[in-house]
Design an enzyme around this catalytic site. Structure first.
Site, short mmCIF file in Angstrom:
data_model
loop_
_atom_site.label_atom_id
_atom_site.label_comp_id
_atom_site.label_asym_id
_atom_site.label_seq_id
_atom_site.Cartn_x
_atom_site.Cartn_y
_atom_site.Cartn_z
N SER A 282 -36.09 16.92 -52.53
CA SER A 282 -34.48 17.05 -52.25
C SER A 282 -34.32 18.18 -51.86
O SER A 282 -34.88 19.59 -52.04
CB SER A 282 -34.00 16.82 -53.62
OG SER A 282 -32.76 17.21 -53.69
N GLU B 204 -27.89 12.52 -52.87
CA GLU B 204 -28.94 12.41 -51.96
C GLU B 204 -29.74 11.15 -52.25
O GLU B 204 -30.25 10.69 -51.12
CB GLU B 204 -29.70 13.92 -51.86
CG GLU B 204 -30.69 13.91 -50.68
CD GLU B 204 -31.53 15.25 -50.97
OE1 GLU B 204 -32.36 15.37 -49.91
OE2 GLU B 204 -31.16 15.97 -51.73
N CYS C 38 -39.34 23.39 -68.60
CA CYS C 38 -38.86 24.77 -68.84
C CYS C 38 -39.09 25.19 -70.14
O CYS C 38 -39.16 26.30 -70.49
CB CYS C 38 -37.60 24.89 -68.34
SG CYS C 38 -37.30 24.39 -66.67
N LYS D 166 -38.59 32.23 -61.41
CA LYS D 166 -37.33 32.17 -60.58
C LYS D 166 -37.09 33.85 -60.39
O LYS D 166 -36.22 33.99 -59.55
CB LYS D 166 -36.12 32.01 -62.16
CG LYS D 166 -36.21 30.64 -62.59
CD LYS D 166 -35.57 29.94 -61.56
CE LYS D 166 -35.48 28.10 -61.97
NZ LYS D 166 -34.66 27.57 -61.03
N GLU E 173 -33.53 32.53 -47.46
CA GLU E 173 -32.85 31.79 -47.29
C GLU E 173 -31.45 31.61 -48.38
O GLU E 173 -30.61 30.83 -48.30
CB GLU E 173 -33.38 30.30 -47.24
CG GLU E 173 -34.00 29.81 -48.36
CD GLU E 173 -35.67 30.45 -48.32
OE1 GLU E 173 -36.40 29.38 -49.12
OE2 GLU E 173 -36.01 31.42 -47.90
N CYS F 119 -36.00 21.49 -58.50
CA CYS F 119 -35.53 22.47 -59.50
C CYS F 119 -36.32 23.60 -59.82
O CYS F 119 -35.85 24.46 -60.10
CB CYS F 119 -34.81 21.85 -60.69
SG CYS F 119 -33.69 20.32 -60.52
N GLU G 256 -37.94 33.23 -56.70
CA GLU G 256 -37.05 32.40 -56.22
C GLU G 256 -35.95 33.16 -55.51
O GLU G 256 -35.17 32.78 -54.59
CB GLU G 256 -36.53 31.25 -57.14
CG GLU G 256 -35.59 30.30 -56.34
CD GLU G 256 -35.29 29.21 -57.49
OE1 GLU G 256 -35.08 28.14 -56.88
OE2 GLU G 256 -34.90 29.65 -58.61
N GLU H 68 -28.11 16.22 -55.88
CA GLU H 68 -29.29 15.54 -55.85
C GLU H 68 -29.27 13.89 -55.98
O GLU H 68 -29.98 13.24 -55.28
CB GLU H 68 -30.50 16.14 -56.87
CG GLU H 68 -31.98 15.67 -56.68
CD GLU H 68 -32.68 16.65 -57.61
OE1 GLU H 68 -33.59 17.39 -57.32
OE2 GLU H 68 -32.77 16.50 -59.02
#
Length: 588
Positions: A327, A285, A512, A366, A374, A307, A369, A282
């Site tokens: 990102s 980038e 988090c 999560k 993908e 994230c 996720e 990241e």
């Protein structure tokens, strides 16, 4: 200041304070059900709907809801008179008369606020009989809804609309048919829900709970054909101890690693390691995007962090035009999966399909996720299952392990070594600070004069700073909770007038550490603050505090990925996003 008397105790508080807050400041407890606050984030919900907090005010004919009644000069308040106690008992009995009695099977048993109220008020039988509400249960990949248990406190609605601005839940229908639901009572998974799970965190009963994956993980551990690997997120180690009677903010990193080994996981790794990997990708980038702008080329700025899966879903459902700003780097959880199933699996001679990767996360998003298409190779997920901090605590207890008695053990190698920059990922501002530590030194080729970026720390909803990259002013912003993120996205959509280069977003209060999968904090922001303090203590005690100095990260680039943002790292460690807004076709 206003002077009043509560239960014969003189009290002095600021004008505009509610009776409830005044009583708490005086050490007097008034029970509540619909009320909750996040004091450290300056948020207070006071609907006055459930009437559990009623008190008697001398000179007032009716009982007053303490959470919604402001103090007045000379007010005399009685919080536990016979009239008040009888009213509270009646309110709770009426709520229980339309509530299932399956407490033994309920996920909130032991943490249920209605259950605690019934115990405190000594309710042993329900004098009111009649029809009970019946609703279909509903589930997403992260959140399970059983509206038969809903007490209409509307906390979830407040969290969803005011703090997260997701707009997935609201009160619908009237009278006996009233329920909190998505619009038109559609399934939650088809609504604007982003699976952050904060509705679960604030629900006082078992109407909203997490989707439990303990059984899946237990089956994998018991399968001799599978190599089961576990990774643990930064925020878990500063909250897990609460489930075993420890003070909030107690760091249990080594004890947690030891417990996971006792439970039968073949390898115990650390998501902190892949957080360092995330910073490399990241951060590179970001430097590439900024470099293009400096060279007169086109690049999309500001760059947003990626994230947090709830934040990503929020952007996909609300700001599809700004998805190029995110990102492309995967989250640490999802970077760990391909690194483990490709790089590490090759090292130990295990086929990808024979390896099961489990993540322990403070987050319920999560769970959704890991299921994204993908993040699969030929149908095999990079990360197979994600369990929450609470689920891990339940598993540890099922194995008859007391975390207090565990020795301190290290994570396994090579995906277990991490830096201080990685552990602060668990707090709002942590990803930004970790990225700045590496991006500064990579850009300037100089050593940072100081590692602690205090300006991006703390519980303020939005924090901004300008960091001098040796003559290049880099403007950054940090926001947590999605209402703050929405305001920031609108600003960027309107031309980014403050000229930000890099913006961190975390969906949950405090980041988090305040995730929906953490031990229930019941709106106590002091708990979130203590977890945050522990995160920074862990960082300060690390021998290495910059991601690019992690020897295991240096090794994986040398042996496998080549360099950050290489062709192979783009293939395995980066992703893309989708416009998930509803398309309405109008008949011509």
């Amino acid at each position: 200041m206003v002077k009043l008397t509560i239960d014969n105790k003189p009290v002095e508080v600021a004008e505009g304070t509610t009776i409830l807050k005044a009583a708490r400041q005086a050490g007097i407890n008034i029970p509540t059900l619909c009320y909750f606050e996040l004091a450290g984030m300056k948020f207070e919900n006071k609907p006055g709907g459930c009437r559990v907090c009623v008190v008697e005010v001398e000179g007032r004919r009716n009982l007053a809801p303490a959470c919604a009644t402001d103090v007045m000069e000379g007010m005399v308040v009685h919080t536990n008179s016979p009239r008040v106690i009888n009213a509270r008992r009646t309110v709770v009995e009426l709520i229980l008369s339309d509530h299932p009695n399956d407490c033994l099977q309920c996920e909130k048993s032991g943490d249920c606020e209605l259950q605690a109220l019934a115990v405190k008020l000594g309710i042993r039988e329900i004098p009111y009989k009649g029809e009970q509400s019946t609703y279909k249960t509903d589930t997403t990949l992260s959140v399970y809804r059983d509206m038969n248990k809903c007490v209409m406190c509307r906390r979830c609605e407040t969290m969803c609309n005011k703090i997260q601005s997701a707009g997935a839940l609201s009160g619908v229908n009237r009278g006996f048919q009233a329920v909190v639901s998505p619009a038109f009572e559609q399934p939650l998974g088809e609504s604007s829900c982003i699976n952050c799970g904060q509705c679960v965190q604030v629900c006082p009963v078992g109407a909203l709970t997490l989707v439990d994956n303990i059984g899946d993980v237990m089956k994998a551990i018991a399968d001799p054909k599978k190599t089961v690997v576990v990774q643990t997120a930064p925020a878990v180690r500063v909250a897990l101890g609460e489930e075993f009677g420890m003070e909030p903010g107690t760091i249990v990193t080594g004890k947690m690693a030891a417990a996971l080994r006792r439970m039968g996981f073949d390898y115990v790794f650390d998501t902190d390691w892949s957080a360092d990997l995330t910073i490399m990708e990241e951060g590179t980038e970001l430097l590439q995007r900024v470099g293009k702008v400096l060279n007169g080329e086109k690049a999309v700025l500001p760059q947003f962090t990626s994230c947090c899966p709830a934040w990503v879903a929020f952007a996909e459902k609300n700001f599809p035009d700004l998805l190029p700003n995110l990102s492309t780097a995967k989250s640490p959880q999802q970077m760990f999966g391909p690194a483990c199933k490709n790089y590490f699996a090759q090292k130990i001679g295990v086929k990808r399909e024979d390896m099961v990767v489990v993540s322990v996360m403070p987050c319920l998003a999560k769970k959704s996720e890991v299921a994204r298409d993908e993040f699969k190779v030929n149908g095999d997920p990079d990360v197979n299952f994600s369990i929450s901090t609470r689920e891990l605590a339940h598993m540890i207890k099922q194995f008859n392990i007391d975390l207090n008695d565990m020795p301190e053990e290290d994570f396994d190698s090579p995906l277990g070594e991490s830096t201080g920059a990685a552990v602060i990922f668990g707090a709002t501002g942590g990803v930004m600070e970790a990225a700045l530590r590496t991006a500064y030194e990579k850009h300037t080729k100089k050593t940072l004069p100081r590692l602690d970026f205090e300006e991006v720390r703390g519980l303020d909803g939005v924090k901004t700073a300008t960091v001098d990259f040796d003559g290049l002013p880099v403007k950054v912003a940090v926001c947590h909770t999605l209402a703050n993120a929405r305001a920031m996205m609108e600003e960027v959509r309107n031309g980014n007038p403050r000229g930000f280069h890099f913006i961190e977003v975390m969906a949950c209060p405090g980041g988090c550490i305040g995730g929906a999968g953490q031990p229930y904090h019941h709106g106590n922001s002091d708990i979130i603050r203590k977890r945050m303090e522990a995160i920074y203590r862990e960082d300060a005690g690390k021998p290495i505090r910059k991601s690019h100095e992690n020897p295991d990260i240096i090794a994986i680039y040398k042996e496998y990925y080549g360099e950050p943002c290489s062709h192979l790292s783009h293939e395995q460690l980066h992703t893309h996003y989708f416009d998930r807004t509803k398309k309405i076709e109008v008949e011509k």
